[in-house]
Design a protein around this motif. Structure first.
Motif, PDB file in Angstrom:
ATOM      1  N   ASN A   3      43.252  15.788  42.763  1.00 17.02           N
ATOM      2  CA  ASN A   3      42.215  16.287  41.843  1.00 17.02           C
ATOM      3  C   ASN A   3      41.317  17.315  42.517  1.00 17.02           C
ATOM      4  OD1 ASN A   3      43.093  14.829  39.693  1.00 17.02           O
ATOM      5  ND2 ASN A   3      41.613  13.165  39.936  1.00 17.02           N
ATOM      6  N   LYS A   4      41.048  17.101  43.838  1.00 20.54           N
ATOM      7  CA  LYS A   4      40.210  18.055  44.552  1.00 20.54           C
ATOM      8  C   LYS A   4      40.872  19.425  44.618  1.00 20.54           C
ATOM      9  CE  LYS A   4      36.953  16.159  47.805  1.00 20.54           C
ATOM     10  NZ  LYS A   4      36.680  15.719  49.136  1.00 20.54           N
ATOM     11  N   GLU A   5      42.156  19.452  44.913  1.00 22.60           N
ATOM     12  CA  GLU A   5      42.880  20.720  44.988  1.00 22.60           C
ATOM     13  C   GLU A   5      42.928  21.403  43.628  1.00 22.60           C
ATOM     14  OE1 GLU A   5      46.583  19.505  46.644  1.00 22.60           O
ATOM     15  OE2 GLU A   5      45.976  19.967  48.690  1.00 22.60           O
ATOM     16  N   SER A   6      43.207  20.641  42.581  1.00 23.16           N
ATOM     17  CA  SER A   6      43.282  21.251  41.265  1.00 23.16           C
ATOM     18  C   SER A   6      41.898  21.748  40.832  1.00 23.16           C
ATOM     19  CB  SER A   6      43.867  20.289  40.236  1.00 23.16           C
ATOM     20  OG  SER A   6      43.045  19.153  40.081  1.00 23.16           O
ATOM     21  N   PHE A   7      40.839  21.030  41.208  1.00 21.95           N
ATOM     22  CA  PHE A   7      39.487  21.489  40.900  1.00 21.95           C
ATOM     23  C   PHE A   7      39.219  22.819  41.597  1.00 21.95           C
ATOM     24  CE2 PHE A   7      35.014  21.852  42.051  1.00 21.95           C
ATOM     25  CZ  PHE A   7      34.415  21.798  40.800  1.00 21.95           C
ATOM     26  N   LEU A   8      39.541  22.914  42.869  1.00 27.19           N
ATOM     27  CA  LEU A   8      39.321  24.132  43.635  1.00 27.19           C
ATOM     28  C   LEU A   8      40.162  25.281  43.079  1.00 27.19           C
ATOM     29  CD1 LEU A   8      38.043  25.600  46.022  1.00 27.19           C
ATOM     30  CD2 LEU A   8      39.920  24.776  47.436  1.00 27.19           C
ATOM     31  N   ILE A   9      41.406  25.010  42.784  1.00 28.61           N
ATOM     32  CA  ILE A   9      42.286  26.050  42.233  1.00 28.61           C
ATOM     33  C   ILE A   9      41.764  26.520  40.877  1.00 28.61           C
ATOM     34  CG2 ILE A   9      44.594  26.444  41.269  1.00 28.61           C
ATOM     35  CD1 ILE A   9      45.638  24.682  43.629  1.00 28.61           C
ATOM     36  N   ASN A  10      41.321  25.584  40.048  1.00 25.46           N
ATOM     37  CA  ASN A  10      40.768  25.972  38.742  1.00 25.46           C
ATOM     38  C   ASN A  10      39.499  26.802  38.895  1.00 25.46           C
ATOM     39  OD1 ASN A  10      42.786  24.789  37.222  1.00 25.46           O
ATOM     40  ND2 ASN A  10      41.719  22.831  37.064  1.00 25.46           N
ATOM     41  N   ARG A  11      38.648  26.468  39.867  1.00 28.77           N
ATOM     42  CA  ARG A  11      37.429  27.257  40.102  1.00 28.77           C
ATOM     43  C   ARG A  11      37.795  28.664  40.580  1.00 28.77           C
ATOM     44  NH1 ARG A  11      36.200  23.665  37.358  1.00 28.77           N
ATOM     45  NH2 ARG A  11      36.696  25.491  36.220  1.00 28.77           N
ATOM     46  N   LEU A  12      38.780  28.765  41.449  1.00 28.32           N
ATOM     47  CA  LEU A  12      39.216  30.080  41.928  1.00 28.32           C
ATOM     48  C   LEU A  12      39.805  30.907  40.794  1.00 28.32           C
ATOM     49  CD1 LEU A  12      40.774  29.129  45.382  1.00 28.32           C
ATOM     50  CD2 LEU A  12      38.628  30.364  44.973  1.00 28.32           C
ATOM     51  N   LYS A  13      40.568  30.267  39.915  1.00 29.28           N
ATOM     52  CA  LYS A  13      41.102  30.968  38.749  1.00 29.28           C
ATOM     53  C   LYS A  13      39.963  31.447  37.853  1.00 29.28           C
ATOM     54  CE  LYS A  13      45.607  28.710  38.370  1.00 29.28           C
ATOM     55  NZ  LYS A  13      46.437  27.805  37.571  1.00 29.28           N
ATOM     56  N   SER A  14      38.960  30.607  37.657  1.00 26.15           N
ATOM     57  CA  SER A  14      37.812  30.972  36.826  1.00 26.15           C
ATOM     58  C   SER A  14      37.084  32.178  37.403  1.00 26.15           C
ATOM     59  CB  SER A  14      36.833  29.803  36.708  1.00 26.15           C
ATOM     60  OG  SER A  14      37.405  28.745  35.988  1.00 26.15           O
ATOM     61  N   ILE A  15      36.923  32.206  38.718  1.00 25.76           N
ATOM     62  CA  ILE A  15      36.288  33.344  39.373  1.00 25.76           C
ATOM     63  C   ILE A  15      37.130  34.600  39.147  1.00 25.76           C
ATOM     64  CG2 ILE A  15      35.674  34.340  41.623  1.00 25.76           C
ATOM     65  CD1 ILE A  15      34.887  31.439  42.456  1.00 25.76           C
ATOM     66  N   GLY A  16      38.431  34.455  39.234  1.00 24.71           N
ATOM     67  CA  GLY A  16      39.333  35.585  38.986  1.00 24.71           C
ATOM     68  C   GLY A  16      39.194  36.127  37.577  1.00 24.71           C
ATOM     69  N   TYR A  17      39.122  35.228  36.592  1.00 29.53           N
ATOM     70  CA  TYR A  17      38.952  35.657  35.205  1.00 29.53           C
ATOM     71  C   TYR A  17      37.600  36.352  35.011  1.00 29.53           C
ATOM     72  CZ  TYR A  17      42.877  32.492  34.216  1.00 29.53           C
ATOM     73  OH  TYR A  17      44.087  31.860  34.203  1.00 29.53           O
ATOM     74  N   ALA A  18      36.559  35.798  35.634  1.00 28.28           N
ATOM     75  CA  ALA A  18      35.224  36.394  35.520  1.00 28.28           C
ATOM     76  C   ALA A  18      35.202  37.787  36.144  1.00 28.28           C
ATOM     77  CB  ALA A  18      34.186  35.490  36.182  1.00 28.28           C
ATOM     78  N   PHE A  19      35.833  37.930  37.294  1.00 32.93           N
ATOM     79  CA  PHE A  19      35.901  39.238  37.957  1.00 32.93           C
ATOM     80  C   PHE A  19      36.655  40.236  37.078  1.00 32.93           C
ATOM     81  CE2 PHE A  19      37.869  42.320  40.826  1.00 32.93           C
ATOM     82  CZ  PHE A  19      36.735  42.802  41.478  1.00 32.93           C
ATOM     83  N   LYS A  20      37.771  39.781  36.514  1.00 32.80           N
ATOM     84  CA  LYS A  20      38.564  40.628  35.620  1.00 32.80           C
ATOM     85  C   LYS A  20      37.725  41.076  34.426  1.00 32.80           C
ATOM     86  CE  LYS A  20      42.703  40.240  32.711  1.00 32.80           C
ATOM     87  NZ  LYS A  20      43.773  39.345  32.277  1.00 32.80           N
ATOM     88  N   GLY A  21      36.941  40.171  33.872  1.00 32.55           N
ATOM     89  CA  GLY A  21      36.073  40.501  32.752  1.00 32.55           C
ATOM     90  C   GLY A  21      35.001  41.498  33.141  1.00 32.55           C
ATOM     91  N   ALA A  22      34.407  41.339  34.318  1.00 32.50           N
ATOM     92  CA  ALA A  22      33.372  42.267  34.783  1.00 32.50           C
ATOM     93  C   ALA A  22      33.964  43.660  34.995  1.00 32.50           C
ATOM     94  CB  ALA A  22      32.733  41.745  36.069  1.00 32.50           C
ATOM     95  N   VAL A  23      35.138  43.723  35.588  1.00 37.56           N
ATOM     96  CA  VAL A  23      35.797  45.022  35.808  1.00 37.56           C
ATOM     97  C   VAL A  23      36.117  45.670  34.471  1.00 37.56           C
ATOM     98  CG1 VAL A  23      37.902  46.123  36.689  1.00 37.56           C
ATOM     99  CG2 VAL A  23      36.667  44.460  38.106  1.00 37.56           C
ATOM    100  N   TYR A  24      36.645  44.890  33.530  1.00 37.58           N
ATOM    101  CA  TYR A  24      36.960  45.420  32.202  1.00 37.58           C
ATOM    102  C   TYR A  24      35.698  45.963  31.534  1.00 37.58           C
ATOM    103  CZ  TYR A  24      38.639  45.759  27.418  1.00 37.58           C
ATOM    104  OH  TYR A  24      38.964  46.226  26.168  1.00 37.58           O
ATOM    105  N   LEU A  25      34.623  45.215  31.622  1.00 42.95           N
ATOM    106  CA  LEU A  25      33.354  45.636  31.029  1.00 42.95           C
ATOM    107  C   LEU A  25      32.907  46.972  31.619  1.00 42.95           C
ATOM    108  CD1 LEU A  25      30.908  44.821  29.211  1.00 42.95           C
ATOM    109  CD2 LEU A  25      29.939  43.749  31.247  1.00 42.95           C
ATOM    110  N   ILE A  26      32.927  47.088  32.932  1.00 45.15           N
ATOM    111  CA  ILE A  26      32.468  48.309  33.601  1.00 45.15           C
ATOM    112  C   ILE A  26      33.394  49.485  33.285  1.00 45.15           C
ATOM    113  CG2 ILE A  26      32.104  49.382  35.863  1.00 45.15           C
ATOM    114  CD1 ILE A  26      31.103  46.538  36.781  1.00 45.15           C
TER     115      ILE A  26
END
Length: 122
Positions: A3-26
């Motif tokens: 569960n710890k690994e999947s939590f960390l992986i999911n958080r990293l994926k979320s950061i990736g999506y957020a970064f992608k959204g910020a780049v798209y916005l800019i």
């Protein structure tokens, strides 16, 4: 996978999506491009005028506030257009209110910039 690994992986994926959204916005929104330019300009001014730590904190907070609200405004516009592609009075009000929130933050940021920089310029 634990569960710890999947939590960390999911958080990293979320950061990736957020970064992608910020780049798209800019990349796609002209208003955020203007705000990025202003953010760079006041950051340069901050170094040039050697503003205090407190002034930096206010400046950073206002930059983050305005750019975040611009992102939310853009998201509201996109979802409004998706829900009701044709012109609609209520959708128009929703978009105007979201844009108004960005406007209030931008005016507040401009006033804060004047408070910080006018005494240093004059």
């Amino acid at each position: 996978m634990s569960n710890k690994e999947s939590f960390l992986i999911n958080r990293l994926k979320s950061i990736g999506y957020a970064f992608k959204g910020a780049v798209y916005l800019i990349k796609t929104e002209s208003s955020i491009k203007i705000q990025v330019f202003c953010a760079i300009a006041v950051t340069i001014a901050g170094f040039y005028f050697d503003i205090s730590r407190t002034e930096w904190l206010f400046q950073i907070a206002f930059i983050g506030l305005v750019m975040s609200l611009e992102g939310m405004n853009t998201a509201i516009e996109y979802i409004s257009d998706f829900i009701h592609p044709d012109r609609h009075e209520t959708i128009g009000k929703i978009k105007d209110i979201a844009a108004g929130a960005v406007f209030i933050a931008a005016i507040s940021a401009a006033v804060a910039a004047l408070v910080i920089y006018l005494p240093k310029i004059f």
